[in-house]
Structure formats: C-alpha cells, structure tokens
Design an enzyme around this catalytic site. Sequence first.
Site, PDB file in Angstrom:
ATOM      1  N   GLU A 178       0.340  -1.335  -0.283  1.00 38.16           N
ATOM      2  CA  GLU A 178      -0.549   0.018   0.105  1.00 38.16           C
ATOM      3  C   GLU A 178       0.985   1.575   0.145  1.00 38.16           C
ATOM      4  OE1 GLU A 178      -1.779  -3.184   0.801  1.00 38.16           O
ATOM      5  OE2 GLU A 178      -3.202  -2.396   0.598  1.00 38.16           O
ATOM      6  N   TYR A 229       3.456   1.809   1.412  1.00 36.98           N
ATOM      7  CA  TYR A 229       3.996   2.611   2.225  1.00 36.98           C
ATOM      8  C   TYR A 229       5.097   2.146   3.112  1.00 36.98           C
ATOM      9  CZ  TYR A 229      -0.912   2.844   5.004  1.00 36.98           C
ATOM     10  OH  TYR A 229      -1.828   3.677   5.137  1.00 36.98           O
ATOM     11  N   ARG A 277       2.974  -8.552   4.391  1.00 31.81           N
ATOM     12  CA  ARG A 277       2.004  -8.116   3.834  1.00 31.81           C
ATOM     13  C   ARG A 277       2.497  -7.465   2.144  1.00 31.81           C
ATOM     14  NH1 ARG A 277      -2.913  -5.356   4.057  1.00 31.81           N
ATOM     15  NH2 ARG A 277      -4.139  -5.068   2.129  1.00 31.81           N
ATOM     16  N   GLN A 284     -17.833   4.661   3.931  1.00 27.97           N
ATOM     17  CA  GLN A 284     -19.181   6.409   4.476  1.00 27.97           C
ATOM     18  C   GLN A 284     -18.454   6.236   6.568  1.00 27.97           C
ATOM     19  OE1 GLN A 284     -22.510   6.216   1.631  1.00 27.97           O
ATOM     20  NE2 GLN A 284     -22.677   8.375   3.168  1.00 27.97           N
ATOM     21  N   HIS A 293      -1.921   4.059  -1.472  1.00 25.69           N
ATOM     22  CA  HIS A 293      -2.997   4.435  -1.872  1.00 25.69           C
ATOM     23  C   HIS A 293      -3.400   5.884  -2.494  1.00 25.69           C
ATOM     24  CE1 HIS A 293      -4.273   2.628   1.919  1.00 25.69           C
ATOM     25  NE2 HIS A 293      -2.872   2.782   3.239  1.00 25.69           N
TER      26      HIS A 293
END
Length: 675
Positions: free
Chosen positions: A165, A167, A215, A340, A253
């Site tokens: 992601e 990181y 991961r 949301q 991201h």
Amino acid sequence: MTQFPKLLAPLDLGFTTLKNRVLMGSMHTGLEETKDWNRVAEFYAKRARGGVGLIVTGGMAPNREGGVFPGAAGLFNDQDIANHRVITDRVHENDGKIAMQILHAGRYAYGPECVAPSPVKSPISPFPPVELDEDGIEKQINDMATAAANAKLAGYDGVEVMGSEGYFLNQFLVTHTNKRTDRWGGSYENRMRLPLEVVKRVREAVGTDFIVIYRLSMIDLIPNGSTFDEVIELAQKVEAAGANIINTGIGWHEARIPTIATSVPRRAFSWVTKKLMGQVGIPVITSNRINTPEVAESVLNDGCADMVSMARPFLADAEFVAKAADGRAAEIAPCIACNQACLDHTFSGKISTCLVNPRACYETELVVGTTDVAKTIAVVGAGPAGLSAALTAAERGHNVTLFDAADKLGGQLNMAKQVPGKEEFFGLVDWYNTMVARADIDLRLGQKADVDTLRGFDEVIVATGVQPRDPQIDGQDGDNVVDYIDVLRHKVTVGKRVAIVGAGGIGFDVAEFLAHGPESLVEDLDAWKRNWGVGDPEQQRGGVAPEGPQPDAAAREVVLLQRKAEKAGKRLGKTTGWIHRADLKMKGVKTLTGVNYERIDAQGLYISFGEARENPQLIEVDTIVLCAGQVPERGLADELISAEITPHVIGGADVAGELDAKRAIDQGTRLAATL
Ligand code: NAP
Ligand code: SF4
C-alpha cells in the site's frame, strides 16, 4: 454438507491450525487510541465469537516517526503490553486467534518527523520525509523487530508486517521513492534489503511457532512500481527470511485507480494474487472487494489463493463466518464498500463504524438488550431509517408493524441501486427483505398509514423520508424538465444533451447514471480495467497500462451545475469523492459553479454569474434534471401531533440536510435501542 467447503476448511501452519480460510484484514478503527481497552477487546472478541479464522489488528506504530499520525498507538512499553493483553486474552477466551499488524508509514506518516529512503514527498501528505542514514535505517529495523517481540509478550498469535500500500517497506522497493545509491538502493537486490532484513529480524525476535504474515504489494498501480518478476522474487525471499503467510496488498494509497470502492467489481484483483500461487511454499491470501461467502468461495475454487482476507465485511457483520457455516449466508449484513462510516471516519479523525451496522466499534456503548415490556410499535416508512428502527425494535422483543405506501421496502435505496457502480445496494435491499421476514415483523407494504391506522400503538415512529426541494426556476414546468426520482426510476426519457441543476450527492449520481451507457463496469472486469488503465503487472511495471485510462465514449453530453462557487463534489465522501470526480471527468461531464439559474425554455437553461446577474447565457440542452436537494416529508408527523399522538420522527423526515443512509440507519437503531 456446507455450501462453502473451501472457505471453512482448516489451514494447518504446522505449529498451529487456523480453523478456516477467513482472515479479518487489518483496519484502522481508532479504537486503540481511545485507550478504553475493554471496548477494544470487545470489538475483537465479538469477531472471534463470530468464527473468523484469524484476526489482524489495525496497524500499530513501531515508533513515533513511523506512526500514521502523531500519537498513533503502538506497543512501546510495559503498560502498552499489559493493555494489549486485555485484547488477546479476550480473543483467546472466545476461541479466536489474533495477529498484530506492524505498520510503519514512512513518507505517508502525517507528521514532520516522517522518514523514508529518500526525501521524496508523497502527493497525499504535506510533510516531506527525512532521508534515513545507516543508523536511522538500523533503528527502524530494530524498532519493528522490537514491536514484534512486544506483540508476542502481549499474547498475540502472530504479527503482520505491513509491506504494501505504499508504506515504508514498499517505499524501499521501488525507484519511484527509493533514489538511494548505497546498499539500500539502486539494484533490486539492494532495494529488497530492508523488507527482507525486517522479516528476518522479526522472525529472530519472535522465535519459531509464531505467525509472521508479510503483506506484499502485488500490483502497485503507480509509475515505476514493481514488475511481477520482482514480486515473485520478493515473495520467495520473504518466505526464506521466515514468513509463514503472504497476504496481498493492492495499489499504493497515492494511486489514482480505485481499489476498494463500491464501483470496483467484486474480487477485482484476485487474478493478480493467482499469479503467485505455486511460486512459494507458504499459504497466500488474496483480498479486495470480497464481501460475501459466495465470492470468497469462488476465489478459492478458482485457485486464486489459499485464504481470503476481508476487512470491512467484519464491520458490517461480526458473525460473517458463523452465519456462512450455519447455512444462514443470506442473513449476513453486506458491506456495500461505501467507506462512509469506516475509512471516511478514519480520515476525519473519527472512530470507525459501519453504515450498515452502527453497532460496529460501539459494542460496549450501543447495546441492544431485550425489553422488559413488549410494546406495540408502528413504524411508518420502510427506507433505511424505518427498517433499522423496525429490526432493532423487533430484536428487542417488541411487536412491530412496518408500513410503507410503496409495494417494496428499501425507500431511497431502490434509487441508489440504479446508479452505475452502486449495485451493492441490491444486496442491501435483499438483506433487509430477509431480515424483516425472519424478524416476524408485520409488514404492510402498499399501505399508506394515517392517523386512524396508527391510533392505539404504544409507540409510533415516523420515517417518511424526504421530498425533492423545489428550486423554483422560472419555466421549470416545461416538458423538458424532470426530477431525479423519475430519472433514476426510468420513468422518463432523457435527451442526449442534459443540464443537471444541483451538484450534491444525487446530482453526481444522476450525472454518472446519464453519462454511462446501460452496461455497468461493475459487471465487466475487463471493461473496468480498461476504463481505469489497470494493466497486467507481468507486462507493465506496477500494473499501470501505458495507454492510461481508456473510458468508453459518454452516452450523453452532461453539464452539472451548482450555485456555490466551491469545487463541485467537494462535500462527497473523503475517500471516494475523487473517484466520482475522476469518473465524470473521463466522461467529459462539464461542471459549472457559482451560477444563478435565470429561466428555462424549450431551448434549454439560462444561467448568469455574479450578483448583477447580467448577460444570461443559454446552455442548450434537451433535458434539464432537477437535483436541488431534499426537504423533510413531515405531513404525517404533523397530522399525528395535531391528533395528540406524539411520534418519534427519524431520518429525512426529521432533518433532510446532509441526510444519507448512514445517519438514517444510525438514528433508527439508536432510537429503537431506547424504546
Ligand atoms: P445535497 O448533497 O445537499 O445537494 C443539493 C444540491 O442542490 C447542491 O448542489 C445545492 O447546491 C443545490 N441546491 C440546494 N438548494 C437549491 C435551490 N434552491 N435551487 C437550486 N439548487 C439548489 O443533496 P442531494 O444531492 O439531494 O443528496 C441528498 C443526500 O444524499 C446528501 O446528504 C448526499 O450527501 C447524500 N448522497 C450521498 C451520496 C454519496 O455518494 N455519498 C450519493 C447520493 C446522495 P447550491 O446550493 O450550491 O446550488
Ligand atoms: Fe462497508 Fe460502508 Fe460499512 Fe465501511 S461503512 S464497512 S464500506 S458498509
């Protein structure tokens, strides 16, 4: 015989066995930062009771500089270790297993102390990172190994090393962020050095018989990302360095390709994980947009992975696995991938919960207990507010009658599901149908409740929803003017050139509905990948298609208007607004802001700008769609009050402004919990 034999099969890791192939993926909920350890423990314990094979916690910072934000939780001292013991003990008492995720954010850390391989600022953070020297790198590795050792002391069954992601570990792997020329940069061997050293030192710190998950980013979706050969090489070396399981990460991201939003097709990336199958000797987990046991089973059946990770579905329903195992899959509250109440909350500094399940993360605060006195309760309106009130009241033991003038339940959810990319709402409406039938609620569809009908009930809940706001534009009664309800219900024909009055949530929905053709990209993975420029990581670095996004031509010419001068779509969801804006841009939808509506005639819509309202200009269109917001439908509530019956008014009938299903469901649930 279970319907999900692959999903429910145990997974033997040699020294321990996971009871099924379901991993609850890591989510930052904000619970750990509350320091209410009983509350955190109950959140995880409830998921353990619900039968999940292995839980992974939200990301824990290994040190201050690596925390996602200043003050991010981590295991830094004996007190932290004792606090986390409360969680692990409670999970173990409930026959669960739990691993702690170690998350070093690198240049994604939201603070001036953030560190990275090179001083390359991320586009999603205002803070340029500090380039690490040798000592600094050693400190980061040591802190991550210490975090793993502390996790073991705190009673965790394992750790997940977050290497995807975009990181910190991921930042070392690719030249996009690693510009170093020392032994930590340059060749791939050098760029892999840090992640591999972390896995090795973590394994040394925890010894054998402790789960270490890595991961791994299988498709970066950024320029200069990893090739798939590099992914395979890394996976094999991660295994050799001591990992027991490899989990899948999809997209950095900062990638401008959606990866988990509701408009992403289900299991959209399981084909990527499949490429790793057979290349390593340890189990491989896949993830992203898997939200039902049927989809999860199909992923395993197709040989895409050994195990499936789902994160948000465990906010929507803690009993996901138990219900699947009991033959009650239709009762699993579906995660509609809206973000949301989970990610949008996280990015607003609020505790996560779930639109579909407001009890998520509020397990110790929003308690729905059995009532001492069973009452007769009438609920008028079977939209999200009324449905959640009715179901919660029935769960508590009340006798509930649910009225709706329409012939089906769901209210505005039935409109939302028509919007391309919002097909998950079909599943939500199906779930409400299942749950209402199961709860033995007296359902009166096609019946408009009036004061006489409602007399005699102990409690009356009015959830009659909203009406479209009348924008009162001169000429709006012409044949070329329609409202969003008729458009989304396919009741009117809309021309090829359209102006939309109002650029709120519904204006955007209608623009997407009209700009897209009848086929939804959600149903066609290849078309979706083309639309967003997702390539094959075996062919293109990072899986970024060299030709970029290739959207199909728009079905209509659309102009979206608002009176406010601010950017259109500014108030859409924090983590999904950009997707809607990008989608409309790709479809050539024009946005005009700061407009005054002057009048409408057969030629189209006349607008002006500024206070003087001079020189109106014509937007020549065939159809004008009104999406000017909503006002409460309070007719019944007012009639009841006149008849001296005091109703509970919830949802849009209460306050229409900024209404969404999240607020409606939350309000309905909370009210019914108190009656
Ligand atoms: P909304 O988001 O409040 O937007 C109303 C729009 O109408 C605004 O663009 C507003 O802009 C305009 N407007 C207001 N009064 C007007 C008037 N008198 N004349 C002309 N234009 C007027 O409401 P909505 O679009 O009806 O959506 C209802 C709710 O559902 C919202 O809370 C929304 O967030 C939610 N929703 C969310 C999503 C989502 O993707 N998360 C999708 C659909 C709906 P100006 O006042 O600047 O003209
Ligand atoms: Fe899923 Fe939406 Fe609930 Fe998040 S808020 S868990 S995305 S349904």
